[in-house]
Write an enzyme that holds these catalytic residues in place. Structure first.
Site, PDB file in Angstrom:
ATOM      1  N   GLU A 148      -9.880  23.249 -21.704  1.00 33.72           N
ATOM      2  CA  GLU A 148      -9.883  22.087 -22.613  1.00 33.72           C
ATOM      3  C   GLU A 148      -8.887  21.101 -22.032  1.00 33.72           C
ATOM      4  O   GLU A 148      -7.685  21.279 -22.194  1.00 33.72           O
ATOM      5  CB  GLU A 148      -9.458  22.511 -24.016  1.00 33.72           C
ATOM      6  CG  GLU A 148     -10.387  23.511 -24.694  1.00 33.72           C
ATOM      7  CD  GLU A 148     -11.664  22.880 -25.194  1.00 33.72           C
ATOM      8  OE1 GLU A 148     -11.817  21.646 -25.129  1.00 33.72           O
ATOM      9  OE2 GLU A 148     -12.538  23.634 -25.657  1.00 33.72           O
ATOM     10  N   CYS A 160      -5.889  14.608 -27.222  1.00 32.64           N
ATOM     11  CA  CYS A 160      -6.894  14.514 -26.150  1.00 32.64           C
ATOM     12  C   CYS A 160      -8.117  13.742 -26.639  1.00 32.64           C
ATOM     13  O   CYS A 160      -8.879  13.211 -25.845  1.00 32.64           O
ATOM     14  CB  CYS A 160      -7.295  15.916 -25.723  1.00 32.64           C
ATOM     15  SG  CYS A 160      -7.740  16.939 -27.127  1.00 32.64           S
ATOM     16  N   GLU A 173      -5.005   8.542 -19.446  1.00 37.06           N
ATOM     17  CA  GLU A 173      -4.713   8.861 -20.845  1.00 37.06           C
ATOM     18  C   GLU A 173      -3.430   8.151 -21.264  1.00 37.06           C
ATOM     19  O   GLU A 173      -2.408   8.292 -20.576  1.00 37.06           O
ATOM     20  CB  GLU A 173      -4.453  10.366 -20.967  1.00 37.06           C
ATOM     21  CG  GLU A 173      -5.633  11.165 -21.383  1.00 37.06           C
ATOM     22  CD  GLU A 173      -5.253  12.609 -21.694  1.00 37.06           C
ATOM     23  OE1 GLU A 173      -4.564  13.247 -20.875  1.00 37.06           O
ATOM     24  OE2 GLU A 173      -5.682  13.102 -22.739  1.00 37.06           O
TER      25      GLU A 173
HETATM   26  P1  NAD Z   1       0.212  20.301 -19.478  1.00 34.34           P
HETATM   27  O1  NAD Z   1      -0.994  20.511 -18.636  1.00 34.34           O
HETATM   28  O2  NAD Z   1       1.420  19.734 -18.836  1.00 34.34           O
HETATM   29  O3  NAD Z   1       0.688  21.685 -20.111  1.00 34.34           O
HETATM   30  C1  NAD Z   1      -0.173  22.487 -20.893  1.00 34.34           C
HETATM   31  C2  NAD Z   1       0.318  23.924 -20.806  1.00 34.34           C
HETATM   32  O4  NAD Z   1       0.212  24.371 -19.453  1.00 34.34           O
HETATM   33  C3  NAD Z   1       1.769  24.126 -21.203  1.00 34.34           C
HETATM   34  O5  NAD Z   1       1.904  25.375 -21.831  1.00 34.34           O
HETATM   35  C4  NAD Z   1       2.473  24.144 -19.857  1.00 34.34           C
HETATM   36  O6  NAD Z   1       3.688  24.846 -19.883  1.00 34.34           O
HETATM   37  C5  NAD Z   1       1.444  24.870 -19.015  1.00 34.34           C
HETATM   38  N1  NAD Z   1       1.558  24.625 -17.575  1.00 34.34           N
HETATM   39  C6  NAD Z   1       2.064  23.541 -16.924  1.00 34.34           C
HETATM   40  N2  NAD Z   1       1.990  23.712 -15.597  1.00 34.34           N
HETATM   41  C7  NAD Z   1       1.435  24.932 -15.391  1.00 34.34           C
HETATM   42  C8  NAD Z   1       1.099  25.693 -14.234  1.00 34.34           C
HETATM   43  N3  NAD Z   1       1.316  25.222 -13.003  1.00 34.34           N
HETATM   44  N4  NAD Z   1       0.537  26.899 -14.399  1.00 34.34           N
HETATM   45  C9  NAD Z   1       0.296  27.384 -15.640  1.00 34.34           C
HETATM   46  N5  NAD Z   1       0.574  26.722 -16.783  1.00 34.34           N
HETATM   47  C10 NAD Z   1       1.148  25.510 -16.647  1.00 34.34           C
HETATM   48  O7  NAD Z   1      -0.271  19.454 -20.707  1.00 34.34           O
HETATM   49  P2  NAD Z   1       0.585  18.953 -21.960  1.00 34.34           P
HETATM   50  O8  NAD Z   1       1.384  17.774 -21.516  1.00 34.34           O
HETATM   51  O9  NAD Z   1       1.290  20.097 -22.613  1.00 34.34           O
HETATM   52  O10 NAD Z   1      -0.578  18.515 -22.970  1.00 34.34           O
HETATM   53  C11 NAD Z   1      -1.169  17.280 -22.887  1.00 34.34           C
HETATM   54  C12 NAD Z   1      -2.510  17.377 -22.193  1.00 34.34           C
HETATM   55  O11 NAD Z   1      -3.317  18.327 -22.873  1.00 34.34           O
HETATM   56  C13 NAD Z   1      -3.289  16.078 -22.251  1.00 34.34           C
HETATM   57  O12 NAD Z   1      -3.921  15.839 -21.009  1.00 34.34           O
HETATM   58  C14 NAD Z   1      -4.324  16.335 -23.326  1.00 34.34           C
HETATM   59  O13 NAD Z   1      -5.470  15.547 -23.224  1.00 34.34           O
HETATM   60  C15 NAD Z   1      -4.602  17.784 -23.134  1.00 34.34           C
HETATM   61  N6  NAD Z   1      -5.168  18.377 -24.341  1.00 34.34           N
HETATM   62  C16 NAD Z   1      -6.491  18.720 -24.325  1.00 34.34           C
HETATM   63  C17 NAD Z   1      -7.074  19.259 -25.468  1.00 34.34           C
HETATM   64  C18 NAD Z   1      -8.518  19.633 -25.472  1.00 34.34           C
HETATM   65  O14 NAD Z   1      -8.914  20.372 -26.355  1.00 34.34           O
HETATM   66  N7  NAD Z   1      -9.331  19.181 -24.532  1.00 34.34           N
HETATM   67  C19 NAD Z   1      -6.309  19.454 -26.621  1.00 34.34           C
HETATM   68  C20 NAD Z   1      -4.966  19.089 -26.608  1.00 34.34           C
HETATM   69  C21 NAD Z   1      -4.416  18.559 -25.445  1.00 34.34           C
END
Ligand code: NAD
Length: 486
Positions: free
Chosen positions: A257, A291, A388
């Site tokens: 997602e 998102c 975004e």
């Molecule tokens: P992010 O990708 O920075 O982090 C998401 C999660 O991944 C966190 O738990 C983070 O610690 C972990 N993470 C970061 N780097 C990683 C790695 N190298 N390996 C494994 N895990 C890792 O995103 P964010 O800033 O927390 O959230 C915002 C983003 O999430 C936006 O792009 C938003 O659109 C998206 N989002 C999507 C949905 C959906 O359902 N499509 C819902 C909510 C948020």
């Protein structure tokens, strides 16, 4: 509710099997309140060996857990739904404190997040296979569903409860065990939720929680473990891409997602009151940090001046501040970096011809506030068209024909949410045919629902969460060929 008295109820350590314990190397990190900059809690940070301990705990009970009855799993989810609902104020307090959303919205997220527990408690007992005769005769063919096995669940900070329940509930319903890695910025809600699952009767080891200051320290060893069967991730497209590459080595099932760049299309025959209110919801829910947030608002050229005037007025009515304060409708952004990003997107849009009709500035802290902003006149080569925003900034673009509107809307690598406003029901079908997005809100700015399959296409990801489809992500289908007894 007093923040510190709620935070005191939350375990800040790691959950491995039935025990909350410190990380093996004693590392910790702090969680901040983005409205004040105050430290809320110090969390244990999982090391690689803690991640493997969590994985072992999940694998040790997978077989036994997969043999529990659907009713047993359903009852646990139902109790969890009731407990989360009873603890609504605690959950909402934690979310406003660690993420910043206004308290009323946090209460809304508790109801929304809890709904996944109720929905999947109902789905757990409705998992059917098929029985049919082989087309050429001579055999009966059966299909049965099985849990995929141990899962790694990684969640973002923007919906700290709902993004966890949306994964944990179908995994429990299907009979999977799991390791949950919540976002570093908002672990408290996830930890309180994990404790609530234990209180609801979830057996030890089914759900393990490894918060960490370094996500890859936890995810890499777990993803390299051949016993892992699935990774479900919600977060940015960039991290999703990295995880997909990692998943290839171990041929893992994946649900992704990812990011969005949602268009809103306001057609010439739209009811302007409905369109403005719907756009406000699609834009401003969660301070614009969703998102599904309206990122590009396309308005028919005959309406754009009036629409811009009304949207500007509505944005000016909003109150920015600490989400616990009365009447506050726009909380802080999650961190300083997010404020810098929003400011730089606006500067770049202005360089590309945009005009600021309201806002456009940071709001004095402490805390990471930004004024609700409306931009008009930006061109599609501004960064704000492609990236975004994740903040309280509405960007309006005119269009003249329906074809042009669809073409502009689809001109993005993303494909999660889209919104259409029109009084003509036929437009809904044409929009559905033409828009390359996993979700379409028609005359509504809120499309998410636990009973519906949520997910994106293109670079917004793959797989669906919620709905009857949500449990498929955690099930394997086995087919059995039975020789005809005659
Ligand atoms: P992010 O990708 O920075 O982090 C998401 C999660 O991944 C966190 O738990 C983070 O610690 C972990 N993470 C970061 N780097 C990683 C790695 N190298 N390996 C494994 N895990 C890792 O995103 P964010 O800033 O927390 O959230 C915002 C983003 O999430 C936006 O792009 C938003 O659109 C998206 N989002 C999507 C949905 C959906 O359902 N499509 C819902 C909510 C948020």
């Amino acid at each position: 509710m007093d923040i510190s008295s709620v935070v005191e109820k939350v375990h800040t350590q790691l959950l491995i099997s039935d025990r909350w314990r410190d990380g093996s190397d004693g590392e910790t990190y702090q969680v901040e309140n983005p409205a004040t900059g105050e430290v809320l809690a110090t969390m244990s940070s999982a090391s690689e060996s803690d991640a493997l301990d969590a994985m072992n705990a999940a694998c040790d009970v997978q077989k036994e857990w997969s043999r529990t009855s659907p009713r047993e799993r359903s009852d646990i989810l139902r109790r969890a739904f009731e407990l989360v609902t009873e603890r609504k104020e605690e959950f909402a307090t934690l979310m406003t404190a660690e993420m910043g959303k206004p308290y009323a919205e946090a209460v809304g997220e508790v109801a929304y997040g809890a709904e996944y527990l109720r929905w999947f408690s109902e789905e757990a007992v409705r998992q059917y296979g098929r029985t049919f005769e082989a087309p050429e005769g001579g055999k009966r063919l059966l299909t049965v569903r099985k849990p995929v096995g141990p899962c790694l669940l990684i969640t973002p900070w923007n919906f700290p409860l709902a993004m966890a329940t949306r994964k944990v509930a179908p995994a429990v319903a299907a009979g999977c065990t799991m390791v949950l890695k919540p976002a570093k910025l908002t672990p408290l809600t996830a930890h309180y939720f994990a404790q609530t699952m234990l209180d609801a009767g979830l057996p030890a080891g089914v759900l393990n929680v490894v918060s960490s200051q370094s996500a890859s320290t936890v995810s890499e060893p777990i993803m390299a473990d051949p016993r892992l069967r699935k990774v479900s991730f919600t977060g940015s497209t960039e991290v999703g891409r990295t995880l997909l590459k990692g998943a290839a080595d171990n041929i893992l099932r994946t649900s992704m997602e990812l990011g969005g760049n949602a268009p809103v299309l306001v057609f010439e025959d739209a009811d302007l009151d409905v369109a403005v209110e719907g756009t406000m919801q699609a834009k401003m829910r969660n301070i614009g940090e969703a998102c599904t947030a309206a990122n590009r608002i396309f308005v028919h050229e005959s309406l754009i001046d009036e629409f811009s005037h009304r949207l500007t007025q509505r944005m000016e009515e909003l109150k920015v501040g600490n989400g616990f304060d009365d009447d506050v409708t726009v909380g802080p952004l999650i961190e300083e970096k997010a404020v810098d990003n929003v400011a730089s997107l606006i500067d770049n849009a202005v360089d590309h011809g945009a005009k600021v009709t309201t806002g456009g500035t940071r709001v004095e802290g402490p805390g990471y506030f930004f004024a609700p902003t409306v931009l008009t006149g930006a061109t599609p080569n501004a960064r704000v068209f492609r990236e975004e925003i994740f903040g309280p900034v509405a960007v309006l673009y005119p269009f003249s024909t329906e074809e042009e509107a669809y073409s502009l809307a689809n001109d993005t690598e993303f494909g999660l949410a889209s919104y259409v406003f029109s009084e003509n029901p036929a437009t809904m079908f044409r929009a559905s045919d033409n828009l390359e997005f996993g979700l379409l809100g028609f005359n509504t700015g809120i499309a998410s629902n636990a009973a519906a399959p949520f997910g994106g296409v293109k670079h917004s990801g793959m797989g669906r969460e919620g709905g009857a489809e949500g449990i498929d992500e955690y099930s394997e289908i086995q087919y059995i060929a039975v020789a005809d007894p005659y």
